[in-house]
Design an enzyme around this catalytic site. Structure first.
Site, short mmCIF file in Angstrom:
data_model
loop_
_atom_site.label_atom_id
_atom_site.label_comp_id
_atom_site.label_asym_id
_atom_site.label_seq_id
_atom_site.Cartn_x
_atom_site.Cartn_y
_atom_site.Cartn_z
N ASP A 6 40.24 70.09 43.34
CA ASP A 6 38.99 70.54 43.97
C ASP A 6 38.32 69.41 44.77
OD1 ASP A 6 39.74 71.51 41.42
OD2 ASP A 6 37.82 72.45 41.05
N ASP A 25 31.19 66.93 42.66
CA ASP A 25 30.89 68.06 43.55
C ASP A 25 29.85 67.69 44.59
OD1 ASP A 25 32.71 70.01 42.81
OD2 ASP A 25 31.53 70.54 41.05
#
Ligand code: GLY
Length: 390
Positions: A167, A111
Site C-alpha cells: 500500500d 498513510d
C-alpha cells in the site's frame, strides 16, 4: 524480487481489446454520480467510514487513510459532469486536510499519500488551489522528516510499528509529486526508493507479493514478510498486490527508472494468471474459484494501474495490449456485476468489495476506495486526457 520467468497462462484470453460502448460508460457514470450526489445530500456526516456495514456507511471524520478518496470521488464527479455541486463539496473538504497535517491526525504512520493526493493535489491540478498545494507540499516535508527511514540499504516510508507495505507505494506518490512540483530531487529519490525497497523485499520470485515487511526498529534491517489483510503471510493479498500494479507505473512516470516496466509486467501477469473467469478478483490470490469473497476494488485498482502503464509503454511492448484488454474486461465486469440490484439498498457505488476478511470487516460490501477507483476507471475511458491525481 522476481527471479522466475513469468508468462501469461492464457494469452488468448487477453488477445483482443474489447470495446466498452460509450453509451454503457456514460450510463454507468451518470448512475454513479447521481448516487454520489444523493448520498452527499442526505449524509449528515463529514466523511463516511472506510467500508459499509450492512451496506450503509457509518459516520466518520477526516482522519483515516481512505478519506482522501472520498474527496477524490467529488473531484472525479466534477470532472465527469462539470456539476459545480461536486466542486464545492470537494473544496469544502480542503481545510480539514490542513487540520490533519497540523494535528498529525492519521498521518503518524505510512498513510500520507492516500489522504492528500486525490484531495489536495487534485484541487491544485484541477482548480489551481495554492492553499491545497501548500498543504500537500508541507505534508511531503513532514514525511521526509518523520516517516522516511534512509539509514539502511532498505530506504522506505514506514509505519510506527516499522512496517512497510505494498500500500505504501501509493503513499510514496506524494514524494514523487513533490519532487516534480518543486524540482528538488531529494523527494524523487526518496519516492523511488520505496519502489526499489518494495522490489527487493516484498515482491517474491514468482511475481506475487507480501502485504507487509517488518523491520528491526533499531538497525532498520528487514526481518520478515507478514500480512494484515491477506489469507496468510505467504499468500498474495489481492488489494495489496493491486497497489503495486498502480504504484509502480506512477513511479515510472515520475522517474523513468528502467527496472519498473519489467517488474510491473511480472507482477501484473501474476495477477492475470489468478484472475477468475468472471474477472472479479477473489479477496486473496490463494483463491481462483469457489465461494470465497470477492474484492472488486482490487480489480478496479489493477485496471487503473494497467491503463496507466499502457500510456507509458511503446507499442512494441508485448504487455501493452494485454493490459488494455484485461482492464476493459475487468471494468466491464464490474459495471455488469457489481453496480446493479442486489436486493438491498447499498450506499456505495460498487459492491463486492472485501475490506479486511481476517478482521471480519466489510466482507462483500462497499468501500470508499472501491467507489473512488470505479469513478477513476470510468473517467479514464470517458476522458482520455484526464490528468492523474496521484
Ligand atoms: N490499507 C489499505 C487497504 O486496505 O487497501
Amino acid at each position: 524480487m522476481v527471479t522466475e520467468k513469468i508468462v501469461l497462462n492464457q494469452p488468448e484470453r487477453f488477445a483482443k481489446i474489447p470495446e466498452i460502448s460509450r453509451e454503457k460508460l456514460v450510463r454507468a457514470a451518470e448512475k454513479a454520480t447521481d448516487k454520489l450526489e444523493e448520498f452527499a445530500k442526505k449524509n449528515p456526516c463529514a466523511f463516511p467510514g472506510t467500508c459499509t456495514k450492512n451496506f450503509k456507511y457509518e459516520c466518520a471524520e477526516n482522519k483515516n487513510w481512505e478519506a482522501g478518496m472520498y474527496t477524490g470521488c467529488y473531484w472525479l464527479a466534477y470532472e465527469l459532469t462539470g456539476n459545480e455541486f461536486f466542486r464545492k463539496e470537494a473544496e469544502s473538504h480542503i481545510p480539514s486536510y490542513k487540520v490533519r497535517l497540523d494535528g498529525k491526525i492519521g498521518i503518524e504512520g505510512h498513510d500520507v499519500g492516500f489522504p492528500f493526493m486525490p484531495s489536495c493535489v487534485a484541487a491544485w491540478k484541477i482548480t489551481g488551489n495554492e492553499y491545497a498545494r501548500k498543504i500537500a507540499l508541507d505534508t511531503a516535508d513532514y514525511v521526509m522528516a518523520e516517516r522516511y527511514f534512509p539509514k539502511s540499504e532498505y530506504k522506505c516510508i514506514k509505519t510506527t510499528g516499522h512496517h512497510t507495505m505494498m500500500d505504501t507505494l501509493m503513499n510514496a506518490t506524494l514524494l514523487l509529486w513533490a519532487g516534480k512540483e518543486t524540482g528538488d530531487s531529494k523527494y524523487t529519490e526518496a519516492g523511488l526508493n520505496q519502489s526499489i525497497t518494495t522490489n527487493k523485499l516484498l515482491i517474491r520470485a514468482d511475481g506475487s507479493s507480501y502485504h507487509h515487511y517488518i523491520f528491526d526498529p533499531e538497525t532498520e534491517e528487514p526481518i520478515k514478510g507478514w500480512t494484515l489483510q491477506g489469507h496468510s503471510d505467504d499468500s498474495c493479498w489481492s488489494r495489496g498486490h493491486a497497489w503495486g500494479i498502480y504504484g509502480f507505473p506512477v513511479a515510472y512516470d515520475y522517474t523513468g527508472a528502467d527496472f519498473l516496466p519489467g517488474l510491473h509486467r511480472d507482477i501484473t501477469y501474476f495477477m492475470l494468471n489468478h484472475l477468475p473467469e468472471d474477472c472479479i478478483p477473489y479477496w486473496d490470490y490463494d483463491f481462483i474459484s469457489g465461494e470465497e469473497s470477492r474484492d472488486s476494488s482490487a480489480g478496479l485498482i489493477s485496471a487503473c494501474g494497467m491503463l496507466e502503464m499502457a500510456k507509458h509503454l511503446p507499442d512494441t511492448a508485448e504487455q501493452k495490449n494485454v493490459f488494455k484488454s484485461a482492464a476493459a474486461q475487468i471494468v466491464e465486469a464490474v459495471i455488469d456485476n457489481c453496480t446493479g440490484d442486489i436486493g438491498v439498498d447499498y450506499d456505495g457505488l460498487v459492491n463486492k468489495v472485501t475490506h479486511a476478511k481476517p478482521q471480519g470487516q466489510g466482507i462483500d460490501e462497499c468501500a470508499v476506495y472501491g467507489d473512488y477507483f470505479y469513478l477513476e476507471a470510468l473517467t479514464r475511458y470517458l476522458k482520455p486526457d484526464w490528468v492523474r491525481y496521484w
